[in-house]
Motif scaffolding. Structure first.
Motif, PDB file in Angstrom:
ATOM      1  N   GLN A  10     -32.633  23.243  43.826  1.00 49.83           N
ATOM      2  CA  GLN A  10     -33.428  23.186  42.553  1.00 49.83           C
ATOM      3  C   GLN A  10     -32.983  23.858  41.479  1.00 49.83           C
ATOM      4  OE1 GLN A  10     -36.615  24.374  45.239  1.00 49.83           O
ATOM      5  NE2 GLN A  10     -36.879  26.340  44.160  1.00 49.83           N
ATOM      6  N   ALA A  11     -32.822  25.062  41.765  1.00 53.90           N
ATOM      7  CA  ALA A  11     -32.224  25.730  40.420  1.00 53.90           C
ATOM      8  C   ALA A  11     -31.123  24.960  39.866  1.00 53.90           C
ATOM      9  CB  ALA A  11     -31.724  27.183  40.745  1.00 53.90           C
ATOM     10  N   GLU A  69     -21.720  22.007  44.389  1.00 51.47           N
ATOM     11  CA  GLU A  69     -22.459  22.667  45.518  1.00 51.47           C
ATOM     12  C   GLU A  69     -21.427  22.623  46.880  1.00 51.47           C
ATOM     13  OE1 GLU A  69     -25.638  23.587  46.572  1.00 51.47           O
ATOM     14  OE2 GLU A  69     -24.501  23.099  48.671  1.00 51.47           O
ATOM     15  N   ARG A  70     -21.585  23.551  47.584  1.00 49.98           N
ATOM     16  CA  ARG A  70     -20.669  23.861  48.540  1.00 49.98           C
ATOM     17  C   ARG A  70     -21.086  22.671  49.871  1.00 49.98           C
ATOM     18  NH1 ARG A  70     -22.198  29.797  50.336  1.00 49.98           N
ATOM     19  NH2 ARG A  70     -24.285  29.236  50.987  1.00 49.98           N
ATOM     20  N   LYS A 100     -30.425  24.229  51.544  1.00 48.50           N
ATOM     21  CA  LYS A 100     -31.404  25.172  52.171  1.00 48.50           C
ATOM     22  C   LYS A 100     -32.570  24.326  52.848  1.00 48.50           C
ATOM     23  CE  LYS A 100     -28.709  28.642  51.647  1.00 48.50           C
ATOM     24  NZ  LYS A 100     -28.683  29.454  50.692  1.00 48.50           N
ATOM     25  N   ARG A 147     -34.060  26.037  57.238  1.00 53.10           N
ATOM     26  CA  ARG A 147     -35.381  26.437  57.554  1.00 53.10           C
ATOM     27  C   ARG A 147     -35.681  25.779  58.748  1.00 53.10           C
ATOM     28  NH1 ARG A 147     -35.885  26.139  51.174  1.00 53.10           N
ATOM     29  NH2 ARG A 147     -34.685  28.091  51.366  1.00 53.10           N
ATOM     30  N   ALA A 157     -44.046  22.388  52.597  1.00 53.25           N
ATOM     31  CA  ALA A 157     -44.215  23.245  51.340  1.00 53.25           C
ATOM     32  C   ALA A 157     -45.330  24.249  51.616  1.00 53.25           C
ATOM     33  CB  ALA A 157     -44.343  22.584  49.993  1.00 53.25           C
ATOM     34  N   ASN A 158     -45.305  25.503  50.956  1.00 51.21           N
ATOM     35  CA  ASN A 158     -46.576  26.175  51.109  1.00 51.21           C
ATOM     36  C   ASN A 158     -47.599  25.824  49.953  1.00 51.21           C
ATOM     37  OD1 ASN A 158     -45.372  27.922  53.076  1.00 51.21           O
ATOM     38  ND2 ASN A 158     -44.162  28.915  51.572  1.00 51.21           N
ATOM     39  N   ASP A 191     -45.944  21.937  43.635  1.00 49.57           N
ATOM     40  CA  ASP A 191     -44.539  22.244  44.061  1.00 49.57           C
ATOM     41  C   ASP A 191     -43.630  21.293  43.617  1.00 49.57           C
ATOM     42  OD1 ASP A 191     -45.554  24.548  44.804  1.00 49.57           O
ATOM     43  OD2 ASP A 191     -44.656  24.729  46.779  1.00 49.57           O
ATOM     44  N   VAL A 228     -17.482  27.347  45.503  1.00 50.44           N
ATOM     45  CA  VAL A 228     -16.984  28.497  44.572  1.00 50.44           C
ATOM     46  C   VAL A 228     -16.514  29.779  45.225  1.00 50.44           C
ATOM     47  CG1 VAL A 228     -17.545  29.830  42.548  1.00 50.44           C
ATOM     48  CG2 VAL A 228     -17.969  27.295  42.440  1.00 50.44           C
ATOM     49  N   GLY A 287     -29.529  30.740  44.418  1.00 50.04           N
ATOM     50  CA  GLY A 287     -30.586  30.811  45.171  1.00 50.04           C
ATOM     51  C   GLY A 287     -31.113  32.544  45.511  1.00 50.04           C
ATOM     52  N   ILE A 311     -40.223  26.424  42.967  1.00 51.84           N
ATOM     53  CA  ILE A 311     -39.841  25.098  42.445  1.00 51.84           C
ATOM     54  C   ILE A 311     -40.460  24.908  41.150  1.00 51.84           C
ATOM     55  CG2 ILE A 311     -40.162  22.746  42.701  1.00 51.84           C
ATOM     56  CD1 ILE A 311     -40.366  23.124  45.788  1.00 51.84           C
TER      57      ILE A 311
HETATM   58  C1  LIG Z   1     -38.861  29.199  54.475  1.00 48.78           C
HETATM   59  C2  LIG Z   1     -39.103  29.045  52.866  1.00 48.78           C
HETATM   60  C3  LIG Z   1     -40.025  28.573  52.282  1.00 48.78           C
HETATM   61  C4  LIG Z   1     -40.336  28.072  51.058  1.00 48.78           C
HETATM   62  N1  LIG Z   1     -41.058  27.250  50.653  1.00 48.78           N
HETATM   63  C5  LIG Z   1     -41.449  27.131  49.213  1.00 48.78           C
HETATM   64  C6  LIG Z   1     -42.374  26.116  48.836  1.00 48.78           C
HETATM   65  O1  LIG Z   1     -43.238  25.676  49.584  1.00 48.78           O
HETATM   66  N2  LIG Z   1     -42.609  25.964  47.392  1.00 48.78           N
HETATM   67  C7  LIG Z   1     -41.733  26.790  46.509  1.00 48.78           C
HETATM   68  O2  LIG Z   1     -41.953  26.562  45.534  1.00 48.78           O
HETATM   69  N3  LIG Z   1     -40.788  27.747  46.897  1.00 48.78           N
HETATM   70  C8  LIG Z   1     -40.578  27.845  48.371  1.00 48.78           C
HETATM   71  N4  LIG Z   1     -39.574  28.508  48.869  1.00 48.78           N
HETATM   72  C9  LIG Z   1     -38.868  29.455  47.615  1.00 48.78           C
HETATM   73  C10 LIG Z   1     -37.641  28.545  46.990  1.00 48.78           C
HETATM   74  O3  LIG Z   1     -38.211  27.287  46.504  1.00 48.78           O
HETATM   75  C11 LIG Z   1     -36.634  28.162  48.002  1.00 48.78           C
HETATM   76  O4  LIG Z   1     -35.853  29.195  48.364  1.00 48.78           O
HETATM   77  C12 LIG Z   1     -35.575  27.299  47.269  1.00 48.78           C
HETATM   78  O5  LIG Z   1     -34.564  26.838  48.134  1.00 48.78           O
HETATM   79  C13 LIG Z   1     -34.624  28.064  46.114  1.00 48.78           C
HETATM   80  O6  LIG Z   1     -33.914  27.077  45.568  1.00 48.78           O
HETATM   81  P1  LIG Z   1     -32.514  27.346  44.665  1.00 48.78           P
HETATM   82  O7  LIG Z   1     -32.040  26.135  44.242  1.00 48.78           O
HETATM   83  O8  LIG Z   1     -33.035  28.470  43.893  1.00 48.78           O
HETATM   84  O9  LIG Z   1     -31.610  28.160  45.842  1.00 48.78           O
HETATM   85  P2  LIG Z   1     -31.169  27.295  47.113  1.00 48.78           P
HETATM   86  O10 LIG Z   1     -32.103  26.429  47.734  1.00 48.78           O
HETATM   87  O11 LIG Z   1     -30.739  28.543  48.143  1.00 48.78           O
HETATM   88  O12 LIG Z   1     -29.725  26.604  46.662  1.00 48.78           O
HETATM   89  C14 LIG Z   1     -28.500  27.372  46.385  1.00 48.78           C
HETATM   90  C15 LIG Z   1     -27.631  26.307  46.719  1.00 48.78           C
HETATM   91  O13 LIG Z   1     -26.269  26.880  46.213  1.00 48.78           O
HETATM   92  C16 LIG Z   1     -25.227  26.580  47.247  1.00 48.78           C
HETATM   93  N5  LIG Z   1     -24.395  27.676  47.157  1.00 48.78           N
HETATM   94  C17 LIG Z   1     -24.369  28.893  47.447  1.00 48.78           C
HETATM   95  N6  LIG Z   1     -23.314  29.544  47.132  1.00 48.78           N
HETATM   96  C18 LIG Z   1     -22.246  28.687  46.672  1.00 48.78           C
HETATM   97  C19 LIG Z   1     -21.035  28.678  46.395  1.00 48.78           C
HETATM   98  N7  LIG Z   1     -20.244  29.834  46.430  1.00 48.78           N
HETATM   99  N8  LIG Z   1     -20.289  27.399  46.027  1.00 48.78           N
HETATM  100  C20 LIG Z   1     -21.025  26.447  45.859  1.00 48.78           C
HETATM  101  N9  LIG Z   1     -22.436  26.436  46.262  1.00 48.78           N
HETATM  102  C21 LIG Z   1     -22.986  27.347  46.550  1.00 48.78           C
HETATM  103  C22 LIG Z   1     -25.940  26.608  48.728  1.00 48.78           C
HETATM  104  O14 LIG Z   1     -25.148  25.719  49.189  1.00 48.78           O
HETATM  105  C23 LIG Z   1     -27.415  25.962  48.093  1.00 48.78           C
HETATM  106  O15 LIG Z   1     -27.355  24.664  48.115  1.00 48.78           O
HETATM  107  C24 LIG Z   1     -39.530  28.824  50.005  1.00 48.78           C
HETATM  108  C25 LIG Z   1     -38.384  29.606  50.625  1.00 48.78           C
HETATM  109  C26 LIG Z   1     -38.001  29.689  52.100  1.00 48.78           C
HETATM  110  C27 LIG Z   1     -37.103  30.573  52.561  1.00 48.78           C
END
Ligand SMILES: Cc1cc2nc3c(=O)[nH]c(=O)nc-3n(C[C@H](O)[C@H](O)[C@H](O)COP(=O)(O)OP(=O)(O)OC[C@H]3O[C@@H](n4cnc5c(N)ncnc54)[C@H](O)[C@@H]3O)c2cc1C
Length: 417
Positions: A15-16, A35-36, A42, A47, A53-54, A60, A102, A133, A390
């Protein structure tokens, strides 16, 4: 392998990374997301199967796309969330290249940008945004040695109750993950112990509004930093089974054995800290404090919200709280597995530029690191409490894209591309 040049490289297609892409496009900044694995990987494979979702669907999500096929007060399944981000990436035409990892980011000697080593060649970029993440490396505290033969996994590897060997299970950690996993194990008929540390447990709904709404109007999503005393306090909420307030007394009524913090292991015995009653009491206080603040908000704004005095009734403490278990002989208690819902650490070892603290956290201000052109996004408390979620990450991404656009205006010409 060929050398590719790109203005801004975003690492991570969760999402980021998607939010970052949307805001970079709005600023007219050429970029690429690497994206790897796959988009929102994730949510697909990091999971458990039954996760929803919470937070409710109205909250969200990103502002520019709703979950159009589910009730806005319901909780999207993890598969629906994956589809949401796939749709979103399509909607904004995000330039995401999947299956490319990366491996290393180093600063160019002349300071004009970065050299990015990937699994498919080298890329030069003026800016790099690490959107990898908030939860990068699962942490299992070194309490129970592997040789004990007890099946031990982190919550990120937990999928469903059938995955664990027959027998009783200890779930360690009572944030959203630990409490939901323990609940699922109990529903499956297992004997379950749950080790509970410091936690907040907001009411899922109060006076007709859900906790996301209340945390919003009460300014809690916007808190800039955690209180020092609550830095390690986890939040226990659950969208499972239609959503409910996490209430550890109800778990105990259903047969779950509550424990304090799992402290150390010796000769087959797990020793438990005598802090269960204290942790439950602090969780209750946090629960009540949200309702106090909500009531004050209702009064101050003369809102016609239904009263809900019954929400304040806290039942008697169960026996496992008043007479806490302070040690468990794992074999005697037939404990065959432990699920560690004990959180994550950061792993930016692939970034060979910039400065990090002793815990591997980058020094930054709202995601802008001290190395010009290097940004981080999606981390806990990046700019405020909402940052890793999110809804929050989308707003943080807007700030970083704006920063990148401003930087572009002042960069010397040769460094602009
Ligand atoms: C169990 C659980 C439930 C959650 N429920 C909610 C919810 O209900 N609502 C909410 O708002 N948030 C929730 N979260 C929190 C948050 O929204 C999530 O953790 C979300 O996945 C974070 O998104 P992100 O894009 O920041 O990171 P991530 O989803 O972790 O994405 C990072 C991406 O980077 C990629 N990556 C990493 N290293 C590299 C590299 N070197 N090269 C290329 N790609 C790479 C990974 O493959 C991954 O796809 C939850 C978290 C958890 C753990």
């Amino acid at each position: 392998m060929s050398l590719e040049r790109i203005h801004t490289l975003v690492v991570g297609g969760g999402q980021a990374g998607i939010a970052m892409s949307e805001h970079l496009s709005k600023q007219g900044i050429e970029h690429l997301v690497l994206e790897r694995d796959r988009i929102a990987e994730k949510w697909r494979t990091g999971r458990w199967d039954s996760l929803v979702a919470n937070g409710p669907a109205w909250h969200d999500r990103f502002p520019n796309l709703t979950f159009d096929d589910i009730d806005q007060n319901s909780f999207a399944s993890k598969d629906r969330i994956v589809r949401y981000f796939e749709d979103y990436a399509k909607q904004i035409e995000a330039p995401i290249r999947c299956g490319v990892e990366v491996k290393a980011v180093t600063e160019k000697a002349d300071g004009s940008g970065f050299v990015v080593e990937t699994s498919e060649g080298t890329i030069e970029a003026v800016n790099v945004v690490a959107a990898t993440g908030p939860f990068q490396r699962p942490v299992i505290p070194a309490v129970v040695p592997e040789e004990t033969g007890v099946f031990q996994i982190h919550s990120n590897e937990y999928r469903n109750p059938q995955q664990l060997p027959e027998g009783a299970v200890i779930v360690v950690g009572a944030g959203s993950s630990g409490s939901q996993i323990a609940d699922e194990m109990l529903r499956s008929g297992r004997e379950v112990y749950l080790a509970i540390g410091p936690h907040d447990r907001p009411p899922l709904r109060y006076r007709g509004k859900d906790f996301c709404w209340w945390l919003g109007v009460l300014g809690q999503w916007d808190k800039k930093t955690p209180d020092p005393s609550t830095e390690h306090v986890t939040i226990a909420v659950s969208g499972a089974h239609g959503g409910h307030t996490v209430d550890f007394r109800r778990f105990a009524e259903r047969g779950m054995k509550l424990l304090g913090k799992a402290e150390q292991y010796q000769s087959g015995v797990l020793h438990i800290a005598p802090d269960l009653a204290q942790n439950i009491a602090a969780g209750d206080a946090s629960y009540l404090s949200i309702m106090d603040a909500a009531d004050a908000y209702v009064a101050a704004n003369s809102l016609d919200f239904p009263e809900e005095p019954e929400a304040r009734l806290i039942g008697p403490s169960p026996d496992c709280v008043t007479n806490p278990i302070l040690s468990i002989d794992l074999a005697q208690a037939n404990i065959k597995s432990i699920v560690w819902a004990t959180g994550y650490a950061l792993d930016f070892s692939w970034i060979k530029a910039g400065r990090f603290d002793g815990k591997g956290r980058p020094f930054h201000d709202r995601g802008v690191t001290r190395t010009p052109g290097l940004y981080v996004l999606g981390l806990a408390w990046l700019s405020r409490r909402a940052s890793p979620f999110i809804w929050g990450v989308w707003h943080d991404a807007a700030y970083l894209a704006d920063h990148i656009a401003q930087r572009q205006m002042v960069l010397p010409r040769q460094a602009q591309r």
